[in-house]
Design a protein around this motif. Structure first.
Motif, PDB file in Angstrom:
ATOM      1  N   ALA A   5    -111.908 -48.068 -11.538  1.00 14.07           N
ATOM      2  CA  ALA A   5    -111.715 -49.442 -12.023  1.00 14.07           C
ATOM      3  C   ALA A   5    -110.240 -49.834 -11.907  1.00 14.07           C
ATOM      4  O   ALA A   5    -109.919 -51.012 -11.699  1.00 14.07           O
ATOM      5  N   ALA A   6    -109.340 -48.851 -12.008  1.00 11.44           N
ATOM      6  CA  ALA A   6    -107.899 -49.111 -11.838  1.00 11.44           C
ATOM      7  C   ALA A   6    -107.510 -49.097 -10.358  1.00 11.44           C
ATOM      8  O   ALA A   6    -106.328 -49.194 -10.020  1.00 11.44           O
ATOM      9  N   GLY A   7    -108.490 -48.932  -9.489  1.00 10.45           N
ATOM     10  CA  GLY A   7    -108.234 -48.998  -8.046  1.00 10.45           C
ATOM     11  C   GLY A   7    -107.764 -47.687  -7.441  1.00 10.45           C
ATOM     12  O   GLY A   7    -107.101 -47.678  -6.402  1.00 10.45           O
ATOM     13  N   ILE A   8    -108.141 -46.566  -8.081  1.00 14.43           N
ATOM     14  CA  ILE A   8    -107.661 -45.263  -7.611  1.00 14.43           C
ATOM     15  C   ILE A   8    -108.854 -44.333  -7.360  1.00 14.43           C
ATOM     16  O   ILE A   8    -109.667 -44.096  -8.255  1.00 14.43           O
ATOM     17  N   GLY A   9    -108.914 -43.824  -6.158  1.00  7.58           N
ATOM     18  CA  GLY A   9    -110.008 -42.917  -5.783  1.00  7.58           C
ATOM     19  C   GLY A   9    -109.786 -41.524  -6.352  1.00  7.58           C
ATOM     20  O   GLY A   9    -108.669 -41.017  -6.350  1.00  7.58           O
ATOM     21  N   CYS A  10    -110.856 -40.927  -6.866  1.00  9.34           N
ATOM     22  CA  CYS A  10    -110.805 -39.546  -7.367  1.00  9.34           C
ATOM     23  C   CYS A  10    -111.987 -38.795  -6.784  1.00  9.34           C
ATOM     24  O   CYS A  10    -112.878 -39.386  -6.195  1.00  9.34           O
ATOM     25  N   SER A  11    -111.987 -37.479  -6.973  1.00 11.51           N
ATOM     26  CA  SER A  11    -113.104 -36.684  -6.488  1.00 11.51           C
ATOM     27  C   SER A  11    -113.314 -35.491  -7.416  1.00 11.51           C
ATOM     28  O   SER A  11    -112.565 -35.320  -8.382  1.00 11.51           O
ATOM     29  N   VAL A  12    -114.323 -34.684  -7.129  1.00 13.54           N
ATOM     30  CA  VAL A  12    -114.600 -33.494  -7.931  1.00 13.54           C
ATOM     31  C   VAL A  12    -114.717 -32.302  -6.989  1.00 13.54           C
ATOM     32  O   VAL A  12    -115.451 -32.354  -6.010  1.00 13.54           O
TER      33      VAL A  12
ATOM     34  N   MET B 298     -98.738 -40.987   0.469  1.00 15.35           N
ATOM     35  CA  MET B 298     -98.538 -41.754  -0.765  1.00 15.35           C
ATOM     36  C   MET B 298     -97.056 -42.131  -0.909  1.00 15.35           C
ATOM     37  O   MET B 298     -96.183 -41.304  -0.666  1.00 15.35           O
ATOM     38  N   THR B 299     -96.811 -43.357  -1.340  1.00 17.45           N
ATOM     39  CA  THR B 299     -95.440 -43.766  -1.643  1.00 17.45           C
ATOM     40  C   THR B 299     -95.111 -43.359  -3.084  1.00 17.45           C
ATOM     41  O   THR B 299     -96.015 -43.017  -3.859  1.00 17.45           O
ATOM     42  N   ASP B 300     -93.822 -43.427  -3.442  1.00 17.25           N
ATOM     43  CA  ASP B 300     -93.449 -43.153  -4.830  1.00 17.25           C
ATOM     44  C   ASP B 300     -94.141 -44.141  -5.774  1.00 17.25           C
ATOM     45  O   ASP B 300     -94.521 -43.775  -6.889  1.00 17.25           O
ATOM     46  N   ASP B 301     -94.315 -45.373  -5.328  1.00 22.25           N
ATOM     47  CA  ASP B 301     -95.028 -46.365  -6.144  1.00 22.25           C
ATOM     48  C   ASP B 301     -96.486 -45.962  -6.362  1.00 22.25           C
ATOM     49  O   ASP B 301     -97.032 -46.141  -7.460  1.00 22.25           O
ATOM     50  N   ASP B 302     -97.098 -45.426  -5.301  1.00 20.31           N
ATOM     51  CA  ASP B 302     -98.485 -44.944  -5.433  1.00 20.31           C
ATOM     52  C   ASP B 302     -98.564 -43.857  -6.500  1.00 20.31           C
ATOM     53  O   ASP B 302     -99.474 -43.838  -7.326  1.00 20.31           O
ATOM     54  N   VAL B 303     -97.582 -42.927  -6.447  1.00 18.64           N
ATOM     55  CA  VAL B 303     -97.559 -41.808  -7.406  1.00 18.64           C
ATOM     56  C   VAL B 303     -97.418 -42.346  -8.827  1.00 18.64           C
ATOM     57  O   VAL B 303     -98.144 -41.933  -9.741  1.00 18.64           O
ATOM     58  N   GLN B 304     -96.495 -43.298  -9.013  1.00 17.12           N
ATOM     59  CA  GLN B 304     -96.295 -43.877 -10.348  1.00 17.12           C
ATOM     60  C   GLN B 304     -97.541 -44.610 -10.828  1.00 17.12           C
ATOM     61  O   GLN B 304     -97.869 -44.600 -12.019  1.00 17.12           O
ATOM     62  N   ARG B 305     -98.234 -45.220  -9.899  1.00 17.85           N
ATOM     63  CA  ARG B 305     -99.447 -45.951 -10.255  1.00 17.85           C
ATOM     64  C   ARG B 305    -100.543 -44.982 -10.744  1.00 17.85           C
ATOM     65  O   ARG B 305    -101.223 -45.250 -11.739  1.00 17.85           O
ATOM     66  N   VAL B 306    -100.659 -43.842 -10.069  1.00 15.94           N
ATOM     67  CA  VAL B 306    -101.633 -42.832 -10.501  1.00 15.94           C
ATOM     68  C   VAL B 306    -101.234 -42.313 -11.885  1.00 15.94           C
ATOM     69  O   VAL B 306    -102.077 -42.177 -12.784  1.00 15.94           O
ATOM     70  N   ILE B 307     -99.943 -42.052 -12.064  1.00 11.34           N
ATOM     71  CA  ILE B 307     -99.453 -41.546 -13.355  1.00 11.34           C
ATOM     72  C   ILE B 307     -99.772 -42.530 -14.479  1.00 11.34           C
ATOM     73  O   ILE B 307    -100.298 -42.147 -15.528  1.00 11.34           O
ATOM     74  N   ARG B 308     -99.473 -43.808 -14.229  1.00  9.41           N
ATOM     75  CA  ARG B 308     -99.746 -44.829 -15.260  1.00  9.41           C
ATOM     76  C   ARG B 308    -101.226 -44.852 -15.621  1.00  9.41           C
ATOM     77  O   ARG B 308    -101.587 -44.902 -16.800  1.00  9.41           O
ATOM     78  N   ALA B 309    -102.087 -44.826 -14.604  1.00  7.03           N
ATOM     79  CA  ALA B 309    -103.534 -44.918 -14.855  1.00  7.03           C
ATOM     80  C   ALA B 309    -104.029 -43.703 -15.638  1.00  7.03           C
ATOM     81  O   ALA B 309    -104.771 -43.849 -16.617  1.00  7.03           O
ATOM     82  N   VAL B 310    -103.612 -42.499 -15.215  1.00  7.73           N
ATOM     83  CA  VAL B 310    -104.074 -41.280 -15.905  1.00  7.73           C
ATOM     84  C   VAL B 310    -103.606 -41.305 -17.358  1.00  7.73           C
ATOM     85  O   VAL B 310    -104.384 -41.021 -18.280  1.00  7.73           O
ATOM     86  N   ARG B 311    -102.339 -41.668 -17.578  1.00  7.31           N
ATOM     87  CA  ARG B 311    -101.803 -41.690 -18.945  1.00  7.31           C
ATOM     88  C   ARG B 311    -102.547 -42.702 -19.810  1.00  7.31           C
ATOM     89  O   ARG B 311    -102.918 -42.413 -20.946  1.00  7.31           O
ATOM     90  N   GLU B 312    -102.769 -43.884 -19.244  1.00 10.36           N
ATOM     91  CA  GLU B 312    -103.426 -44.938 -20.011  1.00 10.36           C
ATOM     92  C   GLU B 312    -104.841 -44.530 -20.413  1.00 10.36           C
ATOM     93  O   GLU B 312    -105.262 -44.724 -21.552  1.00 10.36           O
ATOM     94  N   ILE B 313    -105.566 -43.936 -19.452  1.00  8.01           N
ATOM     95  CA  ILE B 313    -106.953 -43.564 -19.736  1.00  8.01           C
ATOM     96  C   ILE B 313    -107.000 -42.379 -20.716  1.00  8.01           C
ATOM     97  O   ILE B 313    -107.785 -42.379 -21.661  1.00  8.01           O
ATOM     98  N   ALA B 314    -106.128 -41.387 -20.496  1.00  3.69           N
ATOM     99  CA  ALA B 314    -106.155 -40.187 -21.353  1.00  3.69           C
ATOM    100  C   ALA B 314    -105.738 -40.515 -22.793  1.00  3.69           C
ATOM    101  O   ALA B 314    -106.162 -39.830 -23.724  1.00  3.69           O
ATOM    102  N   LEU B 315    -104.909 -41.554 -22.958  1.00  5.77           N
ATOM    103  CA  LEU B 315    -104.404 -41.894 -24.300  1.00  5.77           C
ATOM    104  C   LEU B 315    -105.212 -43.003 -24.948  1.00  5.77           C
ATOM    105  O   LEU B 315    -104.927 -43.403 -26.081  1.00  5.77           O
TER     106      LEU B 315
END
Ligand SMILES: *Cc1c(COP(=O)(O)O)cnc(C)c1O
Length: 391
Positions: free
Chosen positions: A325-332, A373-390
């Motif tokens: 939903a945050a626009g980031i692909g994940c897998s298992v 991935m750009t540094d912005d991409d990395v920061q975007r993943v970090i923001r999404a993971v933090r927001e969802i986990a918290l």
């Protein structure tokens, strides 16, 4: 109904990084008139051997790692009545090649600290029918090969390493592929640490295995196509010595591989940089960070696998849905083999036999980690993971 104009484009789970050198080499191949196995496949093999820097090793380029694993086991004489021990926490390719040969797969659980096959369980699974152990360097973290090779030596077993994730991984400063197993197979599938589109490399120091695999790679012919069309006399002659396979790597694929290999050290450095950024950004979250390499050793960081800790009540599937939903692909990685109908029914497997793999499966997910991935991409993943986990 229109998307908000500031919506970021979808960030895929994985993307290859193909440079101008790769593109030019492919174009050169196309213009050369020689598109299948020929001088570039040969050069890729030579370059790969030089990279591993171990004179006794031979490299055999194939059209997938699956093909390489199949060739290795075939050349070692694995067949009906034999058992091969591997991890349930892998992709089906590792195990399916055993079944191609009519041998049986014995699956064992992982060590939850490394997510790699547990050597103690390997030893416990040995029977009089056991012929081979197939460790998988999961996510790019080295299996304890010292322990695996010791078990193999004591029980007279073969070892074929599935190193699909493990370029360039080290253990005690030695590159995976040089540790002394019977064979090691790398993958150059599109999402691996380097790519030829589809492709693999079979690496071995066993001269008999080299001979057999080179013949079986191309229909069981006693000479490969390059020799056949360029050798002086007699150019048309070959012999079929076995019902072989069609596993040769094309020069088009090798053209990509030659230049991807030159970048593998830089690729690894970028992957590690992203992994470090993730490690730091997620340290305070209710998440279990991926197993880390031993000090001084290299992790290829093919995958970055997070596990939801006990204190986080959210379901793994919900976490992944929210990432999408945050626009980031994940897998298992992976649906363990014991969960798949074929393997479950063939060997009458139950999840309770593999508690650590089962738990890792239920609680883990992989987030994007790749050099494009750009540094912005990395920061975007970090923001999404933090927001969802918290949340
Ligand atoms: C990708 C992969 C393979 C198969 O590699 P191919 O080159 O696609 O055949 C085998 N084992 C593991 C663990 C993999 O991730």
């Amino acid at each position: 109904m229109t998307e908000p104009t500031n919506a970021l484009p979808f960030l895929p789970f994985a993307l290859p990084e193909i440079g101008e050198d790769e593109i030019n080499e492919v174009v050169d191949t196309l213009r050369s008139g020689w598109v299948t196995t020929g001088p570039k496949a040969k050069r890729f093999e030579t370059d790969f051997a030089a990279f591993l820097n171990e004179p006794q090793l031979e490299c055999i380029a194939v059209n997938s790692a699956t093909a390489g694993l199949h060739l290795a086991l075939e050349a070692l004489g694995i067949g009906p009545g034999d058992e091969v021990i591997t991890t349930t926490h892998t992709f089906t390719a590792t195990a399916e090649v055993v079944r191609y040969l009519g041998a049986d797969v014995v699956l064992v659980d992982i060590d939850p600290k490394t997510l790699n096959i547990d050597p103690k369980l390997v030893e416990a699974a040995i029977t009089p029918r056991t012929r081979c152990i197939m460790p998988v360097h999961y996510a790019g973290l080295a299996v304890d090969m010292i322990a695996i090779l010791d078990i193999a030596r004591r029980h007279g077993l073969r070892v074929v390493e599935d190193a699909a994730h493990a370029l360039p991984t080290t253990l005690e400063k030695e590159l995976i592929g040089t540790m002394g197993s019977d064979a090691t197979v790398f993958s150059f599938y599109a999402n691996k640490t380097m790519t030829t589109g589809e492709g693999g490399m079979l690496v071995t120091r066993n001269a008999e295995l080299v001979k057999r695999a080179r013949v079986m790679r191309l229909h069981g012919m006693n000479r490969d196509a390059f020799d056949r069309f360029t050798a002086k006399v007699p150019s048309w002659y070959y012999e079929i010595v076995a019902p072989g396979f069609k596993y040769n790597m094309t020069d088009i694929a090798a053209a990509l591989g030659i230049h991807q290999l030159k970048r593998i050290t830089a690729f690894q450095a970028r992957r590690e940089q992203i992994a470090q950024a993730y490690n730091e950004a997620f340290a305070d979250l209710p998440l279990i960070l991926p197993p880390q390499p031993i000090e001084g050793d290299v992790h290829s960081w093919h995958l970055y696998v997070l596990r939801l800790s006990e204190t986080l009540e959210m379901e793994r599937d919900v976490f992944i849905e929210r990432m999408f939903a945050a626009g980031i692909g994940c897998s298992v990685h992976y649906i363990p083999l014991h969960q798949h109908p074929y393997w479950r029914e063939r060997y009458d497997l139950r999840a309770a036999q593999f508690p650590h793999s089962q738990k890792a499966y239920e609680r883990s997910f992989s987030i994007p980690l790749y050099t494009a991935m750009t540094d912005d991409d990395v920061q975007r993943v970090i923001r999404a993971v933090r927001e969802i986990a918290l949340s």
